[in-house]
Design an enzyme around this catalytic site. Structure first.
Site, PDB file in Angstrom:
ATOM      1  N   GLU A   1      -0.004   0.336  -9.576  1.00  0.00           N
ATOM      2  CA  GLU A   1      -0.681  -0.969  -9.427  1.00  0.00           C
ATOM      3  C   GLU A   1      -0.650  -1.295  -7.941  1.00  0.00           C
ATOM      4  OE1 GLU A   1       0.254  -4.570 -11.910  1.00  0.00           O
ATOM      5  OE2 GLU A   1      -0.543  -5.614 -10.126  1.00  0.00           O
TER       6      GLU A   1
ATOM      7  N   ASP B   1       3.047  -2.995  -6.984  1.00  0.00           N
ATOM      8  CA  ASP B   1       2.100  -4.082  -6.707  1.00  0.00           C
ATOM      9  C   ASP B   1       2.010  -4.307  -5.194  1.00  0.00           C
ATOM     10  OD1 ASP B   1       0.146  -5.938  -7.222  1.00  0.00           O
ATOM     11  OD2 ASP B   1       1.375  -7.243  -8.460  1.00  0.00           O
TER      12      ASP B   1
ATOM     13  N   HIS C   1      -5.865  -5.897 -14.972  1.00  0.00           N
ATOM     14  CA  HIS C   1      -5.103  -6.531 -13.886  1.00  0.00           C
ATOM     15  C   HIS C   1      -5.433  -8.020 -13.814  1.00  0.00           C
ATOM     16  CE1 HIS C   1      -4.165  -7.611  -9.685  1.00  0.00           C
ATOM     17  NE2 HIS C   1      -3.221  -6.696  -9.802  1.00  0.00           N
TER      18      HIS C   1
ATOM     19  N   HIS D   1      -2.606  -1.780  -4.333  1.00  0.00           N
ATOM     20  CA  HIS D   1      -3.927  -2.263  -3.961  1.00  0.00           C
ATOM     21  C   HIS D   1      -4.321  -1.933  -2.540  1.00  0.00           C
ATOM     22  CE1 HIS D   1      -3.682  -4.144  -7.783  1.00  0.00           C
ATOM     23  NE2 HIS D   1      -2.659  -4.884  -7.438  1.00  0.00           N
TER      24      HIS D   1
ATOM     25  N   PHE E   1      -3.514 -15.971  -1.273  1.00  0.00           N
ATOM     26  CA  PHE E   1      -2.277 -15.629  -1.986  1.00  0.00           C
ATOM     27  C   PHE E   1      -1.165 -15.177  -1.049  1.00  0.00           C
ATOM     28  CE2 PHE E   1      -5.730 -14.380  -5.032  1.00  0.00           C
ATOM     29  CZ  PHE E   1      -5.542 -15.448  -5.899  1.00  0.00           C
TER      30      PHE E   1
HETATM   31  C1  GRE Z   1      -2.196  -8.730  -7.219  1.00  0.00           C
HETATM   32  O1  GRE Z   1      -3.313  -8.254  -6.990  1.00  0.00           O
HETATM   33  O2  GRE Z   1      -1.397  -8.127  -7.907  1.00  0.00           O
HETATM   34  C2  GRE Z   1      -1.851 -10.036  -6.617  1.00  0.00           C
HETATM   35  C3  GRE Z   1      -2.857 -10.781  -6.001  1.00  0.00           C
HETATM   36  C4  GRE Z   1      -2.515 -11.991  -5.414  1.00  0.00           C
HETATM   37  C5  GRE Z   1      -1.204 -12.453  -5.447  1.00  0.00           C
HETATM   38  C6  GRE Z   1      -0.236 -11.728  -6.069  1.00  0.00           C
HETATM   39  C7  GRE Z   1      -0.535 -10.522  -6.661  1.00  0.00           C
HETATM   40  O3  GRE Z   1      -4.115 -10.328  -5.982  1.00  0.00           O
HETATM   41  O4  GRE Z   1       0.413  -9.807  -7.281  1.00  0.00           O
HETATM   42 ZN    ZN Z   2      -1.590  -6.232  -8.610  1.00  0.00          ZN
END
Ligand code: GRE
Ligand code: ZN
Length: 323
Positions: free
Chosen positions: A8, A283, A165, A10, A23
């Protein structure tokens, strides 16, 4: 532990970078964050190396494609992001693979894009950021509705996992508390809702081989699973699955440790879903890789079980050809 696999994780293109901004607190953190999320090379590899992560399946950030109201633009964005991701992961196929971003606003286009990414790029499945918006911000489109059965038929044929997700949502009951809409609560609540909608729609009766992954230790579902089935005996209104909901969850879902490095939560999730359906993830870069890896490495459990969670479950799930 070395040889961990994480998925997971990104990545962002310039066009979707701003989606992450709200975020990520603080301007100095944002500078570092931008460098981390835009990179698919040395910065990421150094983090992986430091933390015993051998292989990463990379996905576009959230909400990206799912929040593009114009369907043509969503299709185009997904295609360009996937092309770019393919180009970057091809430089290090020993360390990286990709998940497809999908224009779910158009189920047929989404199915076609998934097929292209699997066949042309060797991607390992799809990662979709929750519900889609199409034409106007409301309503949220969830993929249990009949319009998506054909899409799921294609996923079933391709036989690749689908990572559901989170993204932010806009519950009326969150009004006045914007923090509730995002990662502290709303992300998980909405993803759990979406997962339960899939279970309750008969989807897994139609396509029993579907493999859905959810992160954050199962978005709260393992903790609630017993009660859901227990209460459904009295309130089954509108439930169209042929079997108990818990059976679908235990047979069609996999969960990851992404962003939820809590040992009591892990113990609950493990005892509900079992050792074959829980998998390591971080993550990154929303979470610190060292937080994820050092927590996982310090868990007191049989090494053979730990190896399943860290590595061999993922090798099986994604049919990885790691040496
Ligand atoms: C994620 O993509 O997992 C994510 C966000 C924004 C804040 C926290 C987060 O996109 O885990
Ligand atoms: Zn994520």
């Amino acid at each position: 532990m070395n040889g961990k696999i994480a998925f997971e994780e990104h990545w962002s293109i310039m066009e979707t970078l701003e989606d992450a901004h709200g975020f990520v607190g603080g301007s100095s953190h944002w500078d570092t964050f931008q460098r981390q999320i835009l990179d698919l090379g040395d910065i990421r590899l150094a983090e992986m190396d430091k933390n015993g992560i051998e292989f990463t399946i990379v996905s576009l950030n959230a909400p990206a494609v799912q929040a593009v109201l114009d369907t043509k633009k969503a299709i185009d964005l997904a295609r360009r992001a996937n092309d770019k991701l393919a180009e970057l992961v091809a430089k290090r196929p020993d360390r990286f693979a990709g998940f497809a971003a999908l224009p779910m606003q158009d189920p047929e286009a989404a199915a076609a894009e998934l097929g292209r990414c699997i066949k042309d790029f060797g991607f390992k499945g799809a990662l979709v950021n929750g519900f889609s918006q199409k034409d106007k911000p409301d309503p949220s489109i969830y993929y249990d509705i009949p319009a998506y059965r054909g899409f799921w038929g294609e996923v079933s044929k391709l036989d690749v996992p689908f990572y559901l997700h989170p993204r932010g949502n806009r519950e009326a009951s969150y009004e006045g508390h914007p923090w509730l809409t995002s990662s502290p609560w709303g992300f998980g609540a909405d993803t759990a809702l979406h997962a339960l909608r899939l279970c309750g729609s008969g989807l897994f009766d139609d396509y029993p081989n579907l493999k859905i992954i959810i992160g954050h230790m199962g978005e709260g579902i393992p903790y609630s699973l017993w009660r859901i089935d227990a209460r459904m005996r009295f309130s089954p209104r509108g439930y169209t699955g042929k079997r108990y909901l818990g059976e679908y969850f235990l047979e069609n879902f996999y969960i990851t440790t992404s962003g939820n490095f809590s040992t009591p939560t892990f113990q609950c999730a493990l005892s509900v879903v079992g050792i074959d359906r829980i998998l390591f993830s971080v993550d990154y870069p929303f979470e610190d890789t060292n937080d994820a890896a050092s927590w996982f490495d310090s868990l007191q459990m049989a090494e053979s079980d730990k190896l399943k969670i860290a590595r061999t479950n993922a090798i099986k799930l994604f049919d990885l050809k790691l040496k």
